[in-house]
Design an enzyme around this catalytic site. Structure first.
Site, short mmCIF file in Angstrom:
data_model
loop_
_atom_site.label_atom_id
_atom_site.label_comp_id
_atom_site.label_asym_id
_atom_site.label_seq_id
_atom_site.Cartn_x
_atom_site.Cartn_y
_atom_site.Cartn_z
N GLU A 201 0.81 -1.22 0.00
CA GLU A 201 0.00 0.00 0.00
C GLU A 201 0.84 1.27 0.00
O GLU A 201 0.31 2.35 -0.28
CB GLU A 201 -0.96 0.00 1.20
CG GLU A 201 -0.30 0.13 2.57
CD GLU A 201 0.17 -1.17 3.18
OE1 GLU A 201 0.37 -1.20 4.40
OE2 GLU A 201 0.35 -2.16 2.44
N SER A 253 -19.33 25.81 6.61
CA SER A 253 -18.18 26.46 7.25
C SER A 253 -17.25 27.12 6.26
O SER A 253 -16.43 27.96 6.62
CB SER A 253 -17.38 25.42 8.04
OG SER A 253 -16.73 24.53 7.16
N GLY A 254 -17.35 26.74 4.99
CA GLY A 254 -16.39 27.20 4.00
C GLY A 254 -15.25 26.22 3.81
O GLY A 254 -14.43 26.37 2.91
N GLY A 255 -15.18 25.19 4.67
CA GLY A 255 -14.18 24.14 4.52
C GLY A 255 -14.54 23.19 3.40
O GLY A 255 -15.64 23.24 2.84
N VAL A 256 -13.62 22.29 3.07
CA VAL A 256 -13.82 21.38 1.95
C VAL A 256 -15.04 20.48 2.16
O VAL A 256 -15.89 20.37 1.27
CB VAL A 256 -12.55 20.51 1.73
CG1 VAL A 256 -12.81 19.45 0.65
CG2 VAL A 256 -11.37 21.38 1.33
N ASP A 257 -15.13 19.85 3.33
CA ASP A 257 -16.19 18.87 3.54
C ASP A 257 -17.58 19.48 3.45
O ASP A 257 -18.45 18.99 2.72
CB ASP A 257 -16.00 18.17 4.90
CG ASP A 257 -14.65 17.47 5.01
OD1 ASP A 257 -14.08 17.12 3.97
OD2 ASP A 257 -14.17 17.30 6.14
N SER A 258 -17.81 20.57 4.19
CA SER A 258 -19.15 21.16 4.17
C SER A 258 -19.47 21.77 2.80
O SER A 258 -20.62 21.77 2.36
CB SER A 258 -19.31 22.21 5.28
OG SER A 258 -18.54 23.37 5.02
N SER A 259 -18.44 22.27 2.12
CA SER A 259 -18.66 22.83 0.78
C SER A 259 -19.08 21.76 -0.22
O SER A 259 -19.99 21.97 -1.03
CB SER A 259 -17.38 23.53 0.29
OG SER A 259 -17.06 24.64 1.10
N LYS A 399 -10.75 11.76 2.63
CA LYS A 399 -10.61 13.16 2.23
C LYS A 399 -10.26 13.29 0.75
O LYS A 399 -10.80 14.18 0.06
CB LYS A 399 -9.51 13.83 3.07
CG LYS A 399 -9.49 15.35 2.97
CD LYS A 399 -10.60 15.95 3.80
CE LYS A 399 -10.45 17.44 3.98
NZ LYS A 399 -11.38 17.97 4.99
#
Length: 446
Positions: A201, A253-259, A399
């Site tokens: 891996e 929030s403006g972060g990657v996940d919530s966006s 991610k």
């Protein structure tokens, strides 16, 4: 806002965190049993990069659920324990009774050998780093692999182990060795059971991706359906089925996940989604305006912006302890989010940007072994009094998969691939008391 009745019970319960996976996307899947290796999540990411869905469960997960999972193959991960000691972790008997292909990696290979009648022993010194493996017999896993064309087949690999297999179990053939260890790989072709002492891996093992593809696709017969486009289509269908005509609220929030959640839910349910963007005054420079421009203006997402900087700086006045600051920031966010959601009488669902590592870390892979949970995680940070159902469309994803979904959904690559930003924002990057002038100076500097 009244609380989560739905979707949270799986966390840490010992059950699969994704009990309703009936789509074709999840029909061809691999189960990884985790023996505590630092590389276990990397194994899962590599398999998913090949286009095959997989999950990580602890080695001592309920054996009946392992048998019922429906995997097409099982990977036994590495781990820090020693098979030479009494009470060492073992694979459940159901793993062998299932009749599925098995790939043991490092400790996974050692327990495979020890449990099936072979032997293991402790080495004089731990082997860590680059090694050269000589292939000494053909099998379906290693056949044709060679890092030295025109010469006898050898592989450049990455080792990280103390113990090693001294003798292969009955029915197994030794397929590779090194100068230091007699069994670097072994195979039982009749049962399609394989073991490798090295780590395929990690990128240091040059043929690692090819080896994993051999196992997952060729030996286990998995189709490569796990792609960004298919995941989006699958999640859109699942969200629509779950929420129906109800309204959904999301803390953006403006972060990657919530966006990415916002973009995905907007495509799935359109006007049924309302995002609440709390501008804490602790965000990146001009991030509030950028978020509104991207989602409200460019994409047409319904976003309520709450300018809460004054409330945050007042609440943080005189506070210097990092964990106290973190708790104040999180609690105030929930308080403000509560106030705004109370104005949305028809909201029945709360959407969150929970991702798979959050689930793994917060639940200890279902065994409760993780004792310390980061206080800014989505998982476990919900008020007990909430009664909204929970929608977590990224819950199965790592991610890097979330980022690929974001690009596929049309979010700017620069936004999706930018450097991670902590949940409490600049509040945890400011040493000591948080003041407006400090936050503005730091935001400009960043």
């Amino acid at each position: 806002m009244h609380g989560v009745e739905d979707g949270r019970d799986a966390i840490g319960s010992g059950h699969s965190p994704f009990p309703d996976l009936h789509s074709p996307l999840h029909s061809d899947k691999i189960l990884i049993l985790d023996f505590g290796a630092q590389y276990t999540q990397l194994i899962a990411r590599r398999i998913r990069e090949l286009g095959v869905y997989c999950e990580i469960w602890a080695w001592d997960h309920d054996p009946a659920e392992i048998a019922a999972f429906g995997a097409k193959g099982i990977v036994l991960s590495g781990g820090p324990e020693s098979t030479t000691l009494q009470g060492a972790p073992k694979a459940p008997q159901q793993v062998f009774d299932a009749g599925l292909p098995i790939l043991g990696i490092c400790y996974g290979m050692q327990t495979l050998a020890a449990q099936l009648g072979g032997s293991t022993e402790a080495a004089d010194a731990r082997e860590f780093g680059h090694a050269e493996v000589e292939i000494v017999a053909k099998d379906e896993l290693l056949h044709g692999l060679n890092d030295h064309p025109g010469q006898p087949p050898r592989l450049n690999v990455w080792m990280s182990h103390g113990d090693h297999v001294a003798s292969a179990p009955p029915g197994f053939v030794v397929t590779a060795r090194t100068e230091r260890i007699p069994v670097a790989a072994m195979a039982n072709e009749d049962k399609r059971w394989y073991g490798v002492q090295f780590h395929p891996e990690v990128t240091h093992t040059r043929q690692g991706e090819t080896l994993l593809r051999r196992f997952v696709v060729d030996i286990c017969g998995c189709r490569t359906l796990w792609t960004a486009a298919n995941i989006i289509d699958d999640q859109i269908a699942r969200v629509r089925e779950k929420v129906g005509r109800d309204e959904v609220i999301l803390g953006l929030s403006g972060g990657v996940d919530s966006s990415v959640v916002a973009a995905l839910l907007h495509r799935a349910i359109g006007e049924q989604l309302t995002c609440v963007f709390v501008d804490t005054g602790l965000l990146r420079w001009q991030e509030g305006d950028q978020v509104m421009a991207m989602f409200a203006e460019h994409m047409g997402v319904k976003v309520i912006r709450v300018n809460a900087a004054e409330r945050y700086f007042s609440a943080l006045a005189g506070v210097s302890d990092p964990e106290t600051k973190r708790r104040i920031i999180g609690n105030l966010f929930i308080e403000i989010f509560d106030e705004e959601s109370a104005k949305l009488a028809n909201a029945r669902w709360l959407a969150q940007g929970t991702i798979y590592p959050d689930v793994i870390e917060s639940a200890g892979s279902g065994t409760g072994k993780a004792h310390v949970i980061k206080s800014h995680h989505n998982v476990g940070g919900l008020p007990a009094h909430m009664k909204l159902g929970l929608v977590e469309p990224l819950r199965e994803l790592f991610k890097d998969e979330v980022r690929r979904l974001g690009v596929e959904l049309g979010l700017p690559r620069a936004m999706v691939y930018r450097h991670p930003f902590p949940g409490p924002g600049l509040g945890v990057r400011i040493l000591g008391e948080v003041k407006r002038e400090y936050a503005e100076l730091l935001a400009r500097a960043d």
